[in-house]
Design a protein around this motif. Structure first.
Motif, short mmCIF file in Angstrom:
data_model
loop_
_atom_site.label_atom_id
_atom_site.label_comp_id
_atom_site.label_asym_id
_atom_site.label_seq_id
_atom_site.Cartn_x
_atom_site.Cartn_y
_atom_site.Cartn_z
N VAL A 172 0.80 -1.05 -0.08
CA VAL A 172 -0.21 0.07 0.13
C VAL A 172 0.72 1.24 -0.06
O VAL A 172 0.63 2.28 -0.85
N ALA A 173 2.01 1.18 0.97
CA ALA A 173 2.73 2.52 0.95
C ALA A 173 3.46 2.65 -0.54
O ALA A 173 3.52 3.76 -0.82
N PHE A 174 4.08 1.53 -1.09
CA PHE A 174 4.77 1.75 -2.33
C PHE A 174 3.90 2.38 -3.36
O PHE A 174 4.12 3.22 -4.09
N VAL A 175 2.84 1.64 -3.55
CA VAL A 175 1.70 2.10 -4.40
C VAL A 175 1.24 3.61 -4.53
O VAL A 175 1.37 4.47 -5.18
N ALA A 176 0.92 3.91 -2.98
CA ALA A 176 0.86 5.36 -2.59
C ALA A 176 1.61 6.32 -3.06
O ALA A 176 1.47 7.43 -3.51
N LEU A 177 2.69 5.83 -2.67
CA LEU A 177 3.91 6.85 -2.95
C LEU A 177 4.16 7.19 -4.42
O LEU A 177 4.10 8.52 -5.04
N LEU A 178 4.11 5.95 -5.29
CA LEU A 178 4.14 6.44 -6.75
C LEU A 178 2.90 7.28 -7.23
O LEU A 178 3.11 7.65 -8.30
N ALA A 179 1.53 6.97 -6.40
CA ALA A 179 0.49 7.79 -6.85
C ALA A 179 0.53 9.13 -6.20
O ALA A 179 -0.65 9.67 -6.39
N LYS A 180 1.58 9.59 -5.68
CA LYS A 180 1.79 10.99 -5.31
C LYS A 180 0.94 11.11 -3.60
O LYS A 180 0.75 12.25 -3.42
N LYS A 181 0.55 10.16 -3.24
CA LYS A 181 -0.22 10.03 -2.14
C LYS A 181 0.54 10.04 -0.92
O LYS A 181 0.99 8.75 -0.22
N ARG A 182 1.39 11.00 -0.58
CA ARG A 182 2.72 10.96 0.41
C ARG A 182 2.21 10.66 1.73
O ARG A 182 2.75 9.68 2.58
N THR A 183 1.05 11.05 2.23
CA THR A 183 0.75 11.08 3.40
C THR A 183 0.03 9.78 3.82
O THR A 183 0.52 8.84 4.68
N THR A 184 -0.71 9.06 2.89
CA THR A 184 -1.06 7.78 2.76
C THR A 184 0.04 6.61 2.84
O THR A 184 0.21 5.67 3.79
N ALA A 185 1.14 6.99 2.03
CA ALA A 185 2.48 6.12 2.08
C ALA A 185 3.21 6.06 3.60
O ALA A 185 3.34 5.12 3.59
N LYS A 186 3.21 7.10 3.96
CA LYS A 186 3.83 7.27 5.33
C LYS A 186 2.90 6.45 6.46
O LYS A 186 3.69 5.80 7.12
N LEU A 187 1.53 6.61 6.39
CA LEU A 187 0.84 6.06 7.32
C LEU A 187 0.91 4.57 7.19
O LEU A 187 1.21 3.92 8.02
N ALA A 188 0.91 4.15 5.70
CA ALA A 188 0.84 2.62 5.53
C ALA A 188 2.46 2.07 5.90
O ALA A 188 2.50 0.93 6.60
N ALA A 189 3.43 3.00 5.81
CA ALA A 189 4.83 2.31 6.31
C ALA A 189 4.91 2.39 7.62
O ALA A 189 5.47 1.41 8.23
#
Lengths: 291, 110
Positions: free
Chosen positions: A135-152
């Motif tokens: 989830v974090a990886f996909v979110a980061l590539l989709a420019k959803k930085r906050t989601t990526a950080k929360l998932a990490a």
């Protein structure tokens, strides 16, 4: 400026500004102090006030963005600083790819556990967190930085819940996840450039595939091997950023290996990998090209 | 584009401004809803300058303090224009929905 009339508030604000890099302060300090003090004319205020939590938070945020500056996001950034930000972002990305690999392996093991509950004791809801790195990886590539950080962060959470008395070993094994989370928070700020989506999608897909197909069987030992191989590739290609990021990553991967070494389990393999990782960590990288 | 960036661009669209004037203009434009901290302002300005939307203008010393002015570039004007068009389209769409419900689209805050 008249040195004798420097107020306490100005002194305190200049002290706060010291969290900013020197190259930035040289250019901006006087300007920032001027704005901050522009409407502060009350003598009592100037004598007894502090910059305040809001301004402190804003300056700290600016400090993170300037210390780990993205080359394209700031002007007049010294080359060394721009590369530092790139290295932190590369480290976060390597950590996420590692997480995707483990998530792939976990998917296979979950399918196995579902089919053979009598052997492996079935599934617990905590396993949901195993796929958080994807989830974090996909979110980061989709420019959803906050989601990526929360998932990490979520990827490291179940370990926090289940740590129990084994805090030492937990810290060693979770170090890469925790550092990945910190690297994502620090490196992927609003001004940071978007990662190269297409290239990373291939890497992510590859890591997931290898994890699903072989992660369960290959175990954790494949990670140091891949790290060492990539370190060699980075050196040959003269990739300074990847080389430096992998050096740090090698140190992180040394922690769980040291635990295995201390436990005496699979001592030979762990020792060889540990030596390779130490070499990866200390080996030179190609000098920075400043042109 | 964040609201802060939009407001700074709007403030600079009128005339070149120094940092403190930008903070005041943003507060006025947003009717007090957005008060820029100095640290935040420089994050926004750095980004605008790096994106080519704004550039440094003249410098002057006012009461012993440095004041550096910033001005909008042509590219910044186009970016603001595009953002205004996008926001206007959103407002039109939302207004149409509200009118459909028989609700007045515009209310004046107290």
């Amino acid at each position: 400026m008249d040195e004798e009339r420097v107020s306490n508030l100005e002194r305190r604000y200049r002290l706060l500004l010291k969290v900013l890099p020197r190259w930035y302060r040289q250019d901006r300090e006087e300007e920032m102090v001027g704005i901050f003090l522009a409407d502060r004319t009350d003598d009592l205020d100037l004598e007894h006030s502090w910059p305040g939590w809001g301004e402190t938070g804003a300056v700290l945020g600016l400090a993170v963005r300037t210390h780990l500056a993205a080359g394209a996001a700031l002007t007049n950034v010294p080359m060394k600083v721009a590369w530092r930000g790139e290295i932190v972002r590369a480290l976060g990305m390597i950590g996420l790819l590692l997480g995707v690999f483990y998530a792939g392996a976990s998917i296979t093991s979950m399918v196995y556990a579902y089919q053979h509950p009598e052997i492996v004791g079935g599934l617990t809801w905590l396993r949901v967190f195993d796929v958080a790195p994807i989830v974090a990886f996909v979110a980061l590539l989709a420019k959803k930085r906050t989601t990526a950080k929360l998932a990490a962060l979520a990827a490291a959470l179940p370990a926090v819940v289940t740590v129990g008395p084994h805090i030492g070993s937990w810290l060693l094994f979770q170090l890469p996840s925790l550092v990945t989370f910190v690297a994502l928070c620090l490196g992927f700020h609003r001004e940071a450039p978007t990662p190269p989506v297409r290239r990373l999608a291939w890497w992510g897909g590859g890591a997931l595939l290898v994890g699903v197909l072989g992660g369960f069987a290959l175990g954790s030992f494949v990670v140091p091997v891949v790290a060492v191989v990539l370190r060699v590739v980075a050196f040959v290609r003269g990739d300074f950023v990847l080389g430096r990021a992998l050096s740090v990553f090698a140190v992180l991967e040394l922690a769980p290996l040291a635990f295995l070494l201390a436990g005496g389990e699979v001592f030979g393999i762990a020792l060889v990998l540990a030596v390779l990782l130490v070499i990866s960590a200390v080996a030179p990288v190609r000098p920075l090209r400043t042109s | 584009m964040s609201e802060q960036t939009f407001l700074v661009l709007t403030a600079l669209a009128e005339e070149p401004l120094h940092g403190y004037a930008i903070v005041q203009a943003v507060e006025q434009l947003s009717e007090g809803r957005t008060v820029l901290r100095v640290g935040t302002l420089y994050g926004v300005l750095d980004r605008l300058v790096a994106d080519g939307f704004a550039e440094r203008d003249r410098e002057e010393v006012h009461q012993g303090r440095l004041r550096r002015y910033y001005k909008l570039t042509d590219s910044g004007v186009r970016a603001l224009q595009a953002e205004v068009a996008r926001l206007s389209a959103n407002v039109r769409a939302a207004s149409a929905v509200l009118r459909g419900r028989g609700v007045q689209a515009w209310t004046r805050n107290a």
